[in-house]
Structures are given as structure tokens and as C-alpha cells.
Design a protein around this motif. Structure first.
Motif, PDB file in Angstrom:
ATOM      1  N   ALA A 102       0.820  -1.216   0.000  1.00 59.99           N
ATOM      2  CA  ALA A 102       0.000   0.000   0.000  1.00 59.99           C
ATOM      3  C   ALA A 102       0.851   1.261   0.000  1.00 59.99           C
ATOM      4  O   ALA A 102       0.516   2.251  -0.661  1.00 59.99           O
ATOM      5  CB  ALA A 102      -0.933  -0.006   1.208  1.00 59.99           C
ATOM      6  N   THR A 103       1.963   1.243   0.740  1.00 61.74           N
ATOM      7  CA  THR A 103       2.809   2.442   0.811  1.00 61.74           C
ATOM      8  C   THR A 103       3.400   2.795  -0.552  1.00 61.74           C
ATOM      9  O   THR A 103       3.635   3.968  -0.843  1.00 61.74           O
ATOM     10  CB  THR A 103       3.948   2.239   1.820  1.00 61.74           C
ATOM     11  N   LYS A 104       3.618   1.798  -1.395  1.00 57.78           N
ATOM     12  CA  LYS A 104       4.174   2.054  -2.717  1.00 57.78           C
ATOM     13  C   LYS A 104       3.145   2.744  -3.610  1.00 57.78           C
ATOM     14  O   LYS A 104       3.493   3.601  -4.428  1.00 57.78           O
ATOM     15  CB  LYS A 104       4.665   0.755  -3.342  1.00 57.78           C
ATOM     16  N   PHE A 105       1.875   2.377  -3.468  1.00 60.21           N
ATOM     17  CA  PHE A 105       0.826   3.072  -4.228  1.00 60.21           C
ATOM     18  C   PHE A 105       0.680   4.513  -3.752  1.00 60.21           C
ATOM     19  O   PHE A 105       0.480   5.413  -4.563  1.00 60.21           O
ATOM     20  CB  PHE A 105      -0.502   2.327  -4.097  1.00 60.21           C
ATOM     21  N   LEU A 106       0.784   4.724  -2.444  1.00 59.75           N
ATOM     22  CA  LEU A 106       0.735   6.086  -1.925  1.00 59.75           C
ATOM     23  C   LEU A 106       1.936   6.881  -2.420  1.00 59.75           C
ATOM     24  O   LEU A 106       1.802   8.052  -2.804  1.00 59.75           O
ATOM     25  CB  LEU A 106       0.707   6.063  -0.395  1.00 59.75           C
ATOM     26  N   GLY A 107       3.108   6.250  -2.424  1.00 52.95           N
ATOM     27  CA  GLY A 107       4.295   6.914  -2.948  1.00 52.95           C
ATOM     28  C   GLY A 107       4.152   7.263  -4.414  1.00 52.95           C
ATOM     29  O   GLY A 107       4.535   8.358  -4.855  1.00 52.95           O
ATOM     30  N   ALA A 108       3.589   6.333  -5.196  1.00 55.39           N
ATOM     31  CA  ALA A 108       3.366   6.598  -6.621  1.00 55.39           C
ATOM     32  C   ALA A 108       2.412   7.767  -6.823  1.00 55.39           C
ATOM     33  O   ALA A 108       2.589   8.584  -7.737  1.00 55.39           O
ATOM     34  CB  ALA A 108       2.823   5.343  -7.295  1.00 55.39           C
ATOM     35  N   GLU A 109       1.404   7.863  -5.940  1.00 55.76           N
ATOM     36  CA  GLU A 109       0.463   8.977  -6.043  1.00 55.76           C
ATOM     37  C   GLU A 109       1.175  10.306  -5.781  1.00 55.76           C
ATOM     38  O   GLU A 109       0.937  11.301  -6.468  1.00 55.76           O
ATOM     39  CB  GLU A 109      -0.680   8.778  -5.046  1.00 55.76           C
ATOM     40  N   TYR A 110       2.070  10.326  -4.804  1.00 52.60           N
ATOM     41  CA  TYR A 110       2.848  11.536  -4.543  1.00 52.60           C
ATOM     42  C   TYR A 110       3.758  11.889  -5.722  1.00 52.60           C
ATOM     43  O   TYR A 110       3.945  13.062  -6.055  1.00 52.60           O
ATOM     44  CB  TYR A 110       3.690  11.364  -3.277  1.00 52.60           C
ATOM     45  N   LEU A 111       4.342  10.877  -6.374  1.00 55.94           N
ATOM     46  CA  LEU A 111       5.201  11.143  -7.529  1.00 55.94           C
ATOM     47  C   LEU A 111       4.393  11.692  -8.704  1.00 55.94           C
ATOM     48  O   LEU A 111       4.875  12.571  -9.440  1.00 55.94           O
ATOM     49  CB  LEU A 111       5.931   9.859  -7.939  1.00 55.94           C
TER      50      LEU A 111
END
Length: 214
Positions: free
Chosen positions: A32-41
């Protein structure tokens, strides 16, 4: 002074989002944290490109025009997947999940001819956009498969659909949980609930501005 504040806002904010996004993407832990990180990118890219594509700079930097358009299709799918994998940490990413990124891929492929076109071609189109005083009044799309108005409608439907899915999925997850469970996870519960409500109002406001620009 205004130019300085503009540069500070766009580049400092985008740098902050980039640091957060990159840290979340490379951080070990649940998916899940990777999807949140991708959203920030994605937000980083949208903020960065928006500096070069406002009315004052479109003609000066024509190659930045429409570079952000496909990435808008990623915002709500990434938010939905983040919540899904946060509520179900053991869930694995499946090939079927790639369908969430199909609108982005199709729009990006659609725009490749425009991205590869000359500065002169882009300038002519941008001048017409500025002459009509709106990004969404030009019915003919000179480089894509469908008109910008159609993309606006599709994005609006996508945004509302995903936000409703986020709200419904969150309600389904917590409706059968005990009060003790909610209390034990109240930080996540309140955060996801507030985030879903904020997304709903933000998207409705964005859609309003898209179709009724001030």
C-alpha cells in the motif's frame, strides 16, 4: 516578487512531494505504501509541469503542453489501490489490477504524435487554445482519437466512480467490525474517512471548474 513566490510554490512543493513519494516507493513494508508513494510522484509531476503550462508560459515552453494530461488518469486509481492494499495487507498484486492503469496508457499512446510534433505545430494549437480562452472549447482534437471535451467527461466519470468505490469499500470494511476494532485502529479509520470525504468534495469542485471555468 510574484515570480519568486510562484517558483517557490511550484518547485519547493514538487520537491517535497518527490521526496515523500520516493521514500514511500522504496520503503520496505506493505504494498500500500508504494501506491501512496506513486500517487505523490504523480502529484510531483503534475505540479512541476503546471509551472510551464499556465497561460503566461504556454507559448514559451510549448513542449510541456499536455505532458501532464495522461497522468491525471492515475490519481484516483492509485488512491483506490492504496486503500485496498492498506485494508488487505496480505493481498497480492494481480495482472487484473493493471486494468486500473488502462485509461492512462491509452491516453498516453494517443498523445504520442503530439509529443513528437514540432514546436511550430504546438504553438499554433496553443495559440488557438488561448484565443478561445479555454482548454476545453476546441471540439476538434488535431492529434488524438477523441476530443478534449470527451476526455473531460471520461475523467469526471472516472473520478466520481473511484471516489464512490473508495467510500463504499471503506464502509463495507468497517461496518461489521466491532467498536473495539475501530477504536484500536481509529487513526487509520479517521484518516481514511477524512481522506475519502476530502477527495469527494475536491473532485466535485474540480469538475465544476473544468466545465464552468472562472
Amino acid at each position: 516578487m510574484n515570480e519568486f513566490l510562484s517558483i517557490y510554490f511550484y518547485f519547493v512543493l514538487s520537491l517535497l512531494f518527490f521526496i515523500i513519494g520516493a521514500n514511500l516507493c522504496f520503503k520496505k513494508g506493505i504494498l500500500a505504501t508504494k501506491f501512496l508513494g506513486a500517487e505523490y510522484l504523480v502529484l510531483t509531476w503534475l505540479i512541476f509541469v503546471s509551472y510551464f503550462t499556465n497561460d503566461d508560459r504556454m507559448l514559451e515552453y510549448p513542449h510541456f503542453f499536455r505532458l501532464s494530461t495522461p497522468f491525471v488518469y492515475l490519481l484516483t486509481p492509485l488512491a483506490f489501490l492504496f486503500q485496498e492494499f492498506l485494508l488487505n495487507p496480505a493481498r497480492r498484486f494481480r495482472k487484473w489490477d493493471l486494468i486500473h492503469f488502462l485509461p492512462f496508457a491509452l491516453n498516453f499512446v494517443e498523445l504520442i504524435p503530439f509529443y513528437l510534433s514540432s514546436s511550430a505545430f504546438k504553438l499554433v494549437y496553443i495559440q488557438e487554445v488561448l484565443r478561445q480562452d479555454s482548454l476545453h472549447k476546441i471540439a476538434d482534437n488535431p492529434y488524438g482519437w477523441i476530443s478534449m471535451q470527451t476526455h473531460q467527461v471520461i475523467r469526471s466519470i472516472q473520478f466520481i466512480g473511484y471516489v464512490l468505490a473508495i467510500i463504499i469499500r471503506l464502509w463495507q470494511f468497517f461496518k461489521d467490525k466491532s467498536v473495539q476494532f475501530i477504536q484500536a485502529n481509529r487513526l487509520i479509520f479517521y484518516w481514511l474517512t477524512a481522506s475519502a470525504v476530502f477527495k469527494l468534495f475536491s473532485i466535485l469542485f474540480s469538475i465544476y471548474l473544468s466545465f464552468f471555468p472562472y
